[in-house]
Design a protein around this motif. Sequence first.
Motif, mmCIF file in Angstrom:
data_model
loop_
_atom_site.group_PDB
_atom_site.id
_atom_site.type_symbol
_atom_site.label_atom_id
_atom_site.label_comp_id
_atom_site.label_asym_id
_atom_site.label_seq_id
_atom_site.Cartn_x
_atom_site.Cartn_y
_atom_site.Cartn_z
ATOM 1 N N GLN A 1 0.826 -1.204 0.000
ATOM 2 C CA GLN A 1 0.000 0.000 0.000
ATOM 3 C C GLN A 1 0.862 1.256 0.000
ATOM 4 O O GLN A 1 0.527 2.250 -0.652
ATOM 5 C CB GLN A 1 -0.932 0.003 1.219
ATOM 6 C CG GLN A 1 -1.892 1.187 1.261
ATOM 7 C CD GLN A 1 -2.758 1.297 0.013
ATOM 8 O OE1 GLN A 1 -3.353 0.311 -0.419
ATOM 9 N NE2 GLN A 1 -2.810 2.480 -0.585
ATOM 10 N N MET A 2 1.989 1.217 0.710
ATOM 11 C CA MET A 2 2.907 2.361 0.717
ATOM 12 C C MET A 2 3.523 2.573 -0.655
ATOM 13 O O MET A 2 3.819 3.709 -1.043
ATOM 14 C CB MET A 2 3.984 2.154 1.780
ATOM 15 C CG MET A 2 3.446 2.162 3.202
ATOM 16 S SD MET A 2 4.732 1.872 4.441
ATOM 17 C CE MET A 2 5.563 3.465 4.416
ATOM 18 N N LEU A 3 3.715 1.508 -1.382
ATOM 19 C CA LEU A 3 4.164 1.598 -2.772
ATOM 20 C C LEU A 3 3.078 2.258 -3.628
ATOM 21 O O LEU A 3 3.350 3.165 -4.417
ATOM 22 C CB LEU A 3 4.498 0.195 -3.261
ATOM 23 C CG LEU A 3 4.962 -0.075 -4.684
ATOM 24 C CD1 LEU A 3 5.701 -1.403 -4.710
ATOM 25 C CD2 LEU A 3 3.799 -0.130 -5.656
ATOM 26 N N GLU A 4 1.849 1.818 -3.434
ATOM 27 C CA GLU A 4 0.725 2.324 -4.232
ATOM 28 C C GLU A 4 0.486 3.813 -4.000
ATOM 29 O O GLU A 4 0.152 4.540 -4.940
ATOM 30 C CB GLU A 4 -0.548 1.545 -3.880
ATOM 31 C CG GLU A 4 -0.561 0.111 -4.382
ATOM 32 C CD GLU A 4 -0.980 0.031 -5.840
ATOM 33 O OE1 GLU A 4 -2.185 0.067 -6.107
ATOM 34 O OE2 GLU A 4 -0.074 -0.060 -6.702
ATOM 35 N N ASP A 5 0.655 4.271 -2.748
ATOM 36 C CA ASP A 5 0.365 5.687 -2.473
ATOM 37 C C ASP A 5 1.609 6.576 -2.527
ATOM 38 O O ASP A 5 1.544 7.758 -2.207
ATOM 39 C CB ASP A 5 -0.367 5.855 -1.137
ATOM 40 C CG ASP A 5 0.442 5.405 0.078
ATOM 41 O OD1 ASP A 5 1.682 5.457 0.031
ATOM 42 O OD2 ASP A 5 -0.182 5.009 1.090
ATOM 43 N N GLY A 6 2.737 6.016 -2.961
ATOM 44 C CA GLY A 6 3.922 6.827 -3.206
ATOM 45 C C GLY A 6 4.852 7.008 -2.037
ATOM 46 O O GLY A 6 5.877 7.692 -2.166
ATOM 47 N N ARG A 7 4.558 6.400 -0.901
ATOM 48 C CA ARG A 7 5.461 6.548 0.242
ATOM 49 C C ARG A 7 6.725 5.714 0.076
ATOM 50 O O ARG A 7 7.752 6.023 0.678
ATOM 51 C CB ARG A 7 4.746 6.183 1.543
ATOM 52 C CG ARG A 7 3.753 7.249 2.024
ATOM 53 C CD ARG A 7 3.060 6.811 3.295
ATOM 54 N NE ARG A 7 2.092 5.748 3.038
ATOM 55 C CZ ARG A 7 1.530 5.009 3.984
ATOM 56 N NH1 ARG A 7 1.863 5.188 5.257
ATOM 57 N NH2 ARG A 7 0.649 4.073 3.660
ATOM 58 N N ILE A 8 6.664 4.673 -0.727
ATOM 59 C CA ILE A 8 7.861 3.936 -1.141
ATOM 60 C C ILE A 8 8.026 4.189 -2.629
ATOM 61 O O ILE A 8 7.192 3.772 -3.431
ATOM 62 C CB ILE A 8 7.731 2.431 -0.850
ATOM 63 C CG1 ILE A 8 7.673 2.185 0.664
ATOM 64 C CG2 ILE A 8 8.903 1.669 -1.460
ATOM 65 C CD1 ILE A 8 7.492 0.737 1.049
ATOM 66 N N ALA A 9 9.101 4.909 -2.993
ATOM 67 C CA ALA A 9 9.228 5.366 -4.379
ATOM 68 C C ALA A 9 10.642 5.202 -4.918
ATOM 69 O O ALA A 9 11.043 5.929 -5.820
ATOM 70 C CB ALA A 9 8.790 6.830 -4.484
ATOM 71 N N ASN A 10 11.400 4.265 -4.366
ATOM 72 C CA ASN A 10 12.713 3.976 -4.940
ATOM 73 C C ASN A 10 12.649 2.640 -5.667
ATOM 74 O O ASN A 10 12.018 1.690 -5.207
ATOM 75 C CB ASN A 10 13.800 3.993 -3.861
ATOM 76 C CG ASN A 10 13.578 2.958 -2.782
ATOM 77 O OD1 ASN A 10 14.057 1.829 -2.882
ATOM 78 N ND2 ASN A 10 12.835 3.316 -1.730
#
Length: 203
Positions: free
Chosen positions: A173-182
């Motif tokens: 979910q953090m990937l989906e909402d941009g909080r994980i972006a590397n």
Amino acid sequence: MKLSDLGYQDVEQLNEQQLLDGFLDVRKYTLRHKRFDGGVSEPLEREAFFRSPSVGVILYDTAVNKVVLVEQFRMGPYLSKDDPWLLEIVAGMTEPGENAEEVAHREIKEETGLTVRQLIPIFDVYLSPGCSNEKMTLYCGLVDAGDAGGIYGLENEGEDIKVHTLELEQAYQMLEDGRIANSPAVIAIQWLTLHQRELTDHV
């Protein structure tokens, strides 16, 4: 199979110049290459970061469906005026004489203090092919997430690394909402989401 027949042999390197030899090894190249229409390009000048191969490991506990990620300061997002503390997978550069598995075990210990039970190869990927030769070998490392936590890193390298444990679904979910972006973390979390069931079934 590739979609075209152009390859390494179709590039002619005319010159190489080292511009910087510090934390980054920056080189300037002059080259030309065959074109898709059968011709040859004009000489091109390209600056690039030259780096040794790297290794990345997403740490996963199959028993509780949790991943272990690390958080640390990164210069790139800072220069873009973004939050420079990123959630990432464990990663590091290959030293002379090391193979990828040795790097994986070393970096897991340095960045998390954990011991990995099994390393599962994912694949190799170029991280920024437009400006660097760096190719990362990705693994999934099976660990006991109950042992994870704390602050790690090598003081002599200026590392300040905090260890976090998250549900795989939360990490996705953090990937989906941009909080994980590397990119290494995005690729590894997506791969793990696709292969989670087969990992659990075969452990």
